[in-house]
Scaffold this active site. Structure first.
Site, PDB file in Angstrom:
ATOM      1  N   ASP A 196       0.810  -1.216   0.000  1.00 25.06           N
ATOM      2  CA  ASP A 196       0.000   0.000   0.000  1.00 25.06           C
ATOM      3  C   ASP A 196       0.845   1.269   0.000  1.00 25.06           C
ATOM      4  O   ASP A 196       1.999   1.272   0.415  1.00 25.06           O
ATOM      5  CB  ASP A 196      -0.888   0.039   1.251  1.00 25.06           C
ATOM      6  CG  ASP A 196      -2.059  -0.915   1.180  1.00 25.06           C
ATOM      7  OD1 ASP A 196      -2.097  -1.751   0.251  1.00 25.06           O
ATOM      8  OD2 ASP A 196      -2.928  -0.832   2.062  1.00 25.06           O
ATOM      9  N   HIS A 242       3.730  -2.387   3.041  1.00 26.11           N
ATOM     10  CA  HIS A 242       3.749  -1.037   2.476  1.00 26.11           C
ATOM     11  C   HIS A 242       5.037  -0.816   1.689  1.00 26.11           C
ATOM     12  O   HIS A 242       6.105  -1.289   2.088  1.00 26.11           O
ATOM     13  CB  HIS A 242       3.636   0.017   3.575  1.00 26.11           C
ATOM     14  CG  HIS A 242       2.361  -0.074   4.350  1.00 26.11           C
ATOM     15  ND1 HIS A 242       2.188  -0.966   5.394  1.00 26.11           N
ATOM     16  CD2 HIS A 242       1.187   0.600   4.221  1.00 26.11           C
ATOM     17  CE1 HIS A 242       0.961  -0.837   5.876  1.00 26.11           C
ATOM     18  NE2 HIS A 242       0.331   0.100   5.189  1.00 26.11           N
TER      19      HIS A 242
END
Length: 279
Positions: free
Chosen positions: A102, A247
């Site tokens: 992400d 991430h």
């Protein structure tokens, strides 16, 4: 997204988000281990794309702890095919798992993640923020060229339930537009920042042609707990149908890159297939 820890003025956002997690639903099909273009990683970065030394664009939002431990409130009945909860797993797929990243793309960390995935010939999902994607379109193209799924993670990573429907549509719509203009097709999946969904986000996402995807295993890599801790969380959480949250932007993600280098070959050695969902 500039910092890993929330500002004191945002503590109230935690209270709003605390009741807005997600519950599992079933029924996804997946791609098996991908055949990617025949290019070998150079070990130092991407084959194509921005320089790894380039500074990322300024972002307007901050990293908050994803809210996954709480059940969502009751939602009004939505008309099909609008969902009321995000997918949190990919069931009935044998020993298959999904890796997701992400907040990017970030020219400091995304290229190395792409190189590791390419080395092992697997596909993953990247949920990108529009304000990052618009400045790093070459990385979007590299993701697509390697067969990864590019999803929508809003424009500036806001707390969705605090926004009116018009702002939610703007956040999702602008990001889908950047992805479509860059790759030639709009995203099919989206993920709410912090895992905080509401009825409007499901309805607007469906109207834009996207399905909501959550996660099963949260690595908490945004807290930078150490490479070994991230690896341990992934390997302990590994199971058929699991979706792993990591991430590639939003802060220093060097631990996330190092952890991927360690746990990905172990997952493959244990017989897991790294997949991306299909609609």
């Amino acid at each position: 997204m500039k910092k890993d820890q929330p500002l004191p003025g945002r503590r109230s956002m935690f209270r709003i988000a605390a009741c807005l997690g997600a519950a599992a639903v079933g029924g996804l099909l997946v791609h098996e281990r991908a055949e990617t273009p025949g290019r070998a990683p150079d070990g130092a970065g991407p084959v194509a794309g921005p320089s790894a030394a380039a500074a990322p664009p300024k972002a307007t939002s901050y990293r908050l702890r994803p809210m996954t431990a709480f059940a969502p409130p009751a939602l009004r009945r939505a008309k099909p095919p609008v969902r009321k909860r995000p997918f949190l797993e990919v069931p009935d797929t044998g020993r298959a798992m999904v890796l997701t990243f992400d907040d990017g793309p970030d020219p400091r960390y995304t290229p190395d993640i792409l190189a590791v995935l390419r080395e092992h010939e697997v596909r993953a999902m990247f949920f990108v923020c529009g304000e990052m994607a618009t400045h790093n379109r070459d990385l979007l193209r590299e993701m697509a060229a390697d067969g990864h799924a590019v999803g929508n993670h809003t424009w500036s990573h806001p707390l969705i339930p605090t926004l009116p429907p018009s702002r939610i549509r703007d956040q999702l719509g602008r990001t889908s537009e950047v992805i479509e203009k860059t790759l030639g097709e709009a995203p099919l999946w989206y993920r709410a920042p912090y895992g905080a969904w509401n009825r409007h986000s499901f309805e607007i996402g469906a109207d834009l042609g996207m399905e909501p995807l959550g996660w099963t295993v949260d690595t908490l890599d945004w807290m930078r707990p150490g490479t070994s801790t991230i690896v341990r969380r992934v390997l302990r959480g590994a199971a058929p149908g699991v979706i792993v949250l990591s991430h590639d932007a939003g802060g220093n993600r060097s631990q996330s890159v190092s952890a991927l280098r360690r746990y990905l070959p172990e997952l493959l050695d244990e017989g897991y297939r790294i997949t991306v969902p299909r609609r």
